[in-house]
Design a protein around this motif. Structure first.
Motif, short mmCIF file in Angstrom:
data_model
loop_
_atom_site.label_atom_id
_atom_site.label_comp_id
_atom_site.label_asym_id
_atom_site.label_seq_id
_atom_site.Cartn_x
_atom_site.Cartn_y
_atom_site.Cartn_z
N VAL A 56 2.13 -11.64 -7.04
CA VAL A 56 2.70 -10.67 -7.97
C VAL A 56 3.02 -11.40 -9.27
CG1 VAL A 56 3.65 -9.09 -6.24
CG2 VAL A 56 4.96 -11.09 -6.92
N PRO A 57 3.24 -10.67 -10.38
CA PRO A 57 3.52 -11.35 -11.64
C PRO A 57 4.77 -12.24 -11.61
CG PRO A 57 2.96 -9.06 -12.03
CD PRO A 57 3.10 -9.23 -10.55
N TYR A 58 5.79 -11.84 -10.82
CA TYR A 58 7.06 -12.57 -10.82
C TYR A 58 7.46 -12.90 -9.39
CZ TYR A 58 7.04 -10.67 -15.54
OH TYR A 58 6.67 -10.34 -16.81
N PRO A 59 6.99 -14.06 -8.87
CA PRO A 59 7.24 -14.40 -7.46
C PRO A 59 8.71 -14.52 -7.10
CG PRO A 59 5.48 -15.76 -8.38
CD PRO A 59 6.10 -15.03 -9.53
N ASP A 60 9.57 -14.82 -8.08
CA ASP A 60 10.99 -14.98 -7.76
C ASP A 60 11.73 -13.65 -7.68
OD1 ASP A 60 10.81 -17.73 -7.62
OD2 ASP A 60 11.19 -18.01 -9.76
N ALA A 61 11.08 -12.56 -8.06
CA ALA A 61 11.71 -11.24 -7.99
C ALA A 61 11.35 -10.57 -6.67
CB ALA A 61 11.27 -10.39 -9.18
N ALA A 77 11.10 -6.64 -10.60
CA ALA A 77 10.79 -6.01 -9.32
C ALA A 77 9.85 -4.82 -9.52
CB ALA A 77 12.07 -5.58 -8.62
N LEU A 78 10.14 -4.00 -10.56
CA LEU A 78 9.29 -2.85 -10.83
C LEU A 78 7.90 -3.29 -11.29
CD1 LEU A 78 11.87 -0.54 -12.65
CD2 LEU A 78 11.01 -0.34 -10.29
N ALA A 79 7.83 -4.38 -12.08
CA ALA A 79 6.53 -4.91 -12.49
C ALA A 79 5.73 -5.40 -11.30
CB ALA A 79 6.73 -6.05 -13.50
N ASN A 80 6.42 -6.02 -10.34
CA ASN A 80 5.73 -6.45 -9.13
C ASN A 80 5.17 -5.26 -8.36
OD1 ASN A 80 6.26 -9.13 -9.64
ND2 ASN A 80 7.96 -9.29 -8.21
N GLY A 81 5.99 -4.20 -8.25
CA GLY A 81 5.52 -3.01 -7.56
C GLY A 81 4.30 -2.40 -8.22
N ALA A 82 4.33 -2.37 -9.56
CA ALA A 82 3.18 -1.83 -10.29
C ALA A 82 1.95 -2.69 -10.08
CB ALA A 82 3.52 -1.73 -11.78
N ALA A 83 2.14 -4.01 -10.05
CA ALA A 83 1.00 -4.92 -9.86
C ALA A 83 0.35 -4.72 -8.50
CB ALA A 83 1.46 -6.37 -10.03
N VAL A 84 1.17 -4.57 -7.47
CA VAL A 84 0.62 -4.37 -6.14
C VAL A 84 -0.15 -3.05 -6.07
CG1 VAL A 84 1.23 -3.94 -3.72
CG2 VAL A 84 2.28 -5.83 -4.96
N LYS A 85 0.41 -2.01 -6.67
CA LYS A 85 -0.26 -0.70 -6.67
C LYS A 85 -1.57 -0.76 -7.44
CE LYS A 85 -0.71 3.73 -5.97
NZ LYS A 85 -1.19 4.21 -4.66
N VAL A 86 -1.54 -1.38 -8.62
CA VAL A 86 -2.76 -1.51 -9.42
C VAL A 86 -3.79 -2.36 -8.68
CG1 VAL A 86 -3.72 -2.49 -11.53
CG2 VAL A 86 -1.64 -1.13 -11.64
N GLY A 87 -3.29 -3.44 -8.05
CA GLY A 87 -4.20 -4.32 -7.33
C GLY A 87 -4.87 -3.61 -6.17
N TYR A 144 -5.74 -9.32 -15.67
CA TYR A 144 -5.14 -9.09 -16.97
C TYR A 144 -3.62 -8.99 -16.92
CZ TYR A 144 -9.99 -7.96 -17.93
OH TYR A 144 -11.35 -8.02 -18.02
N LEU A 145 -3.05 -9.07 -15.70
CA LEU A 145 -1.61 -8.99 -15.57
C LEU A 145 -0.99 -10.36 -15.79
CD1 LEU A 145 -1.32 -6.65 -12.47
CD2 LEU A 145 -0.95 -6.05 -14.86
#
Length: 521
Positions: free
Chosen positions: A150-155, A189-199, A208-209
């Motif tokens: 995810v973009p932010y592993p610590d979140a 946390a929300l950015a991580n959720g979006a990344a997983v969904k987009v992925g 591109y993330l």
């Protein structure tokens, strides 16, 4: 045989599978225990074992105050089989957990014993077999830090949330994200959720993330998470599996000393690093060339190991910790098989080749200051006995990884999921099916390896991590090799620690994709 019953305090018999075991008292909580698995690192490419490239300078320096097993062998060439053996002290054919639809019975690992004795337990890795798949390996650990793609592993990690709560629980995830901390933590946390969904829906957009999305998460993330966790506990036992040397090899610029952009471009162009080569779709020199990136990845994980040990030493915890550093299996870069006619070693998982089974093994007892080299052939299945011995007061003179009898290993052929994948590239899968059984005897520069596979029975001599040769003439069946293997394995029996598992079908899409990217399904 090490007891696999799991640290109960009673001495009454405990039923495990179809056998009864006498349960010993729980091990005393006298020290920390840290198992560091340098996933996919073969001894041949470690400068600790003489490799020309300086891949493991820290391991070499740590060896001056630790015990190094020169001839250590993994029990299998696959991550699942090998980790189960390391955790339980049982050979592959004793535990039988070799597929995703099988799981280890509860309470059968040394980490179960340590948890029962009062140690906080944690596992930190990108390897999904240890954190996401219901194979029983994750069960002993109270804290699990799995893939951080995810973009932010610590979140907050949405993949871990899905594993616990189930798929499609978007409202629950949103609530958990909003409760995860301050505005910065919530946003990440929300950015991580979006990344997983987009992925999941549009995999090509991940590149591109920001951050680590779309790439393997480096060892530094898991070292940080482990150090934060261990600082909050007085006594702990942990497994830290670092996968930098597992394909894809993505060393940072400061460690990428033998690879470079052209090799990275070649790696990106390969769709399946194992089966494209085995199927003849790519020339073998390309696989050999990627070894430069692999060496840089090993150098990277060695640097993270140095940071880890240095911090434990700064805290004053290193001399209170029983430290074991090893690998679960090695890797192939096109080396010809000594056993399977016409076959080469393209990656790992299949076959019983030296580049897959000969692995680094370094052990440091609390307070150890003198280095020691053990030349007898050794096995990683000695880990539970080594832990129990250290907790009972054993020191550097002990050699718990050297068994009383021969060292054995088992390499199964392709399971159904991987067979289907391999068939896309290979017309003939014969070289990659059937079970190989291996027996090792000897020490130093005179290790004898006996292998059976199908009708083949072969003797191989091993000098060191980079030198081995076949003794049996081509086309011949070695009667002594056949007898040695048959004699060793006739004493092996199913220990009844296997249960039916759910397989990988119940994993969320991201976790399944992660296993597929690693070549396990």
């Amino acid at each position: 045989m090490p007891f696999p019953g799991g640290g109960r305090s009673s001495n009454a018999p405990a039923a495990v599978g179809n056998l009864n075991f006498q349960v010993p008292p729980a091990v005393p909580g006298a020290m920390n225990v840290l198992l560091v698995v340098l996933d996919t690192v073969r001894a041949r490419n470690a400068s600790l074992h003489g490799h020309a490239n300086g891949t493991t300078p820290f391991l070499s320096s740590l060896a001056e105050r630790a015990t190094v097993y020169e001839q250590a062998r993994a029990p299998a060439a696959r991550s699942l089989d090998s980790h189960v053996s390391v955790f339980t002290g049982l050979g592959v054919e004793e535990h039988g957990v070799t597929r995703a639809d099988r799981r280890l019975a509860p309470g059968t690992t040394v980490f179960d014993e340590l948890r029962e004795s009062g140690h906080a337990t944690g596992v930190f890795t990108e390897n999904s077999w240890l954190t996401d798949v219901d194979a029983g390996l994750r069960d002993p650990f109270e804290t699990r830090v799995g893939p951080q793609n995810v973009p932010y592993p610590d979140a907050m990690d949405p993949t871990a949330f899905v594993v616990e709560a189930g798929q499609g629980r978007y409202v629950e995830f949103l609530r958990a994200a909003l409760d995860s901390g301050g505005p910065r933590a919530v946003g990440r946390a929300l950015a991580n959720g979006a990344a997983v969904k987009v992925g999941s829906d549009y995999p090509g957009l991940l590149r591109y993330l920001p951050g680590e999305a779309g790439h393997s998460t480096p060892a530094s993330v898991y070292v940080d998470r482990f150090l934060d966790w261990s600082a909050g506990h007085e006594e702990w036992a942990a497994c830290l599996n670092l996968m930098d040397a597992h394909h894809p090899y993505e060393p940072a610029a400061e460690h990428d000393r033998w690879g470079g952009k052209r090799l990275r471009g070649l790696q990106d162009d390969i769709e399946d690093v194992k089966w494209e080569f085995n199927g003849g779709h790519r020339p073998w020199w390309q696989r050999r060339a990627l070894e430069g990136l692999y060496d840089g990845a090993i150098r990277q994980v060695d640097a993270e190991l140095e940071r880890l040990v240095t911090e434990l030493e700064r805290r004053g915890e290193l001399d209170e910790t029983f430290l074991v550093v090893c690998s679960d299996h090695g890797e192939g870069f096109g080396e010809p098989s000594r056993v399977r006619p016409g076959a080469r070693v393209a990656s790992h998982s299949v076959g019983a080749h030296e580049v897959l089974l000969h692995v680094p093994l370094l052990v440091r007892y609390p307070g150890q200051e003198a280095g020691r080299r053990v030349e007898e052939v050794a096995s990683l299945v000695g880990f539970p006995d080594a832990v129990r011995g250290a907790l009972d007061g054993d020191g550097p003179d002990a050699t718990p990884f050297v068994p009383d009898g021969p060292v054995v290993a088992t390499a199964h052929g392709l399971d159904d999921a991987v067979r289907e994948r391999a068939a896309r590239y290979c017309e003939d899968l014969t070289p990659y099916t059937a079970t190989s059984r291996v027996v090792y005897e000897g020490a130093g520069t005179d290790v004898r390896k006996y292998v059976t596979w199908r009708d083949e029975a072969v003797e191989i001599r091993v000098r060191d991590a980079g030198t081995s040769f076949r003794v049996t003439p081509p086309g011949a069946r070695d009667a002594r090799a056949a007898d040695r293997v048959a004699g060793a394995f006739e004493r092996v029996e199913d220990r009844g620690v296997r249960e039916g598992g759910r397989g990988v079908e119940d994993l969320d899409e991201d976790a399944y994709q992660h296993l597929e990217d690693l070549g396990y399904v």
